[in-house]
Scaffold this motif. Sequence first.
Motif, PDB file in Angstrom:
ATOM      1  N   GLN A 161       0.819  -1.208   0.000  1.00 51.04           N
ATOM      2  CA  GLN A 161       0.000   0.000   0.000  1.00 51.04           C
ATOM      3  C   GLN A 161       0.856   1.264   0.000  1.00 51.04           C
ATOM      4  N   THR A 162       1.989   1.199   0.668  1.00 52.01           N
ATOM      5  CA  THR A 162       2.888   2.353   0.731  1.00 52.01           C
ATOM      6  C   THR A 162       4.242   1.971   0.159  1.00 52.01           C
ATOM      7  N   ASP A 172       7.027   6.586   3.661  1.00 56.59           N
ATOM      8  CA  ASP A 172       5.823   5.958   4.198  1.00 56.59           C
ATOM      9  C   ASP A 172       4.621   6.716   3.635  1.00 56.59           C
ATOM     10  N   GLN A 174       1.370   6.671   0.509  1.00 56.31           N
ATOM     11  CA  GLN A 174       0.504   5.848  -0.322  1.00 56.31           C
ATOM     12  C   GLN A 174       1.010   5.817  -1.767  1.00 56.31           C
ATOM     13  N   GLN A 176       0.582   5.812  -5.553  1.00 52.92           N
ATOM     14  CA  GLN A 176      -0.428   6.285  -6.502  1.00 52.92           C
ATOM     15  C   GLN A 176      -0.158   5.627  -7.860  1.00 52.92           C
ATOM     16  N   ASN A 223       4.619  10.521  -5.446  1.00 59.96           N
ATOM     17  CA  ASN A 223       4.530   9.104  -5.090  1.00 59.96           C
ATOM     18  C   ASN A 223       3.793   8.258  -6.138  1.00 59.96           C
TER      19      ASN A 223
END
Length: 327
Positions: A161-162, A172, A174, A176, A223
Amino acid sequence: MTDTKTDRSVRSFSRRKVLAATGAVGALSLAGCTENTGNGAGSGNGDRERVVVTGSSTVFPVSDTLAEQFMEQNDDVSVTTDSTGTGGGFSNNFCPGNSDINGASRPIQDAELQNCRDNGVEPIEFQIGKDAVTMAVNNDSPVDCLSYDQLAQIWSQNGAQTWSDVNSEWPDAQIQRYGPPSTSGTFDWFRNNVIGDAGSHVQQYEKTENDNELITGISSTENAIGYFGYAYYQQNEDKLKALEISQSEGGECVAPSIDAAQSGDYPMARPLYIYASEEALQRDPVYNFVEFYIEQSSTNTISDVGYVPVSEEQAQSNLEKLENAVN
């Protein structure tokens, strides 16, 4: 009266003799030069004969460039191109008989082949180049290389997820994700060859067949990560960062490039195809455009777009297959 098939055979043989000397013409615009707005393959556009090309967004820049070049030399033919995705092109356009040619970034699947044949469409496959599937991140990302295992963590359903889930030294934050939809051949290739048995492809991500929209999303989103055909990266190198890829953990990281795809050093290299309807090839405009396409596939036209040209031997083999399809 002269036999049309004999004319084609003589013309093709003559062109094969000068195949190696055929040069590239014109500049590439990834935004596209034509749009499929007609009501089916083979319909006329005024007094102009029409050829309809659908399919892969990866192959689209090649088809679009060659359509422009072909129409410059054949002002009585209109070649329309539409980026529908490989699977979308097969199911919605090519197999129902609404397009003459379908670009594909993976081989046709058994179910698609059966669908075509159920509709009286016999696909003829021609490899027209090779691609380096490119995984890219935002320019500010600290990530430079990912292994297949890490890619599977990022792109599998219920995976990472991260970024720190993948590597504790990374943010840390998310992840994308931006990528092609499930109708895309690039999606199929990545799911089958990179994720493989590790799981199913993540469903929650920004998805579009428009690769330029993927570029915009990744370049403007912190990210972010996404994947697409190399040609789109080559035209946007300053906007985002292409990741190096290693096939195994601790293996050599290799950057995507035409040379690395040609040599086989880049792990995510793959062949590109067009499929022509055998029935459509009986029409001279379709036959002539496919012949032109094949002749150009071993020249700098393909590398100018951002892909690896086929060998002259492959082009010759394709021309022979084309001739056999109408004999």
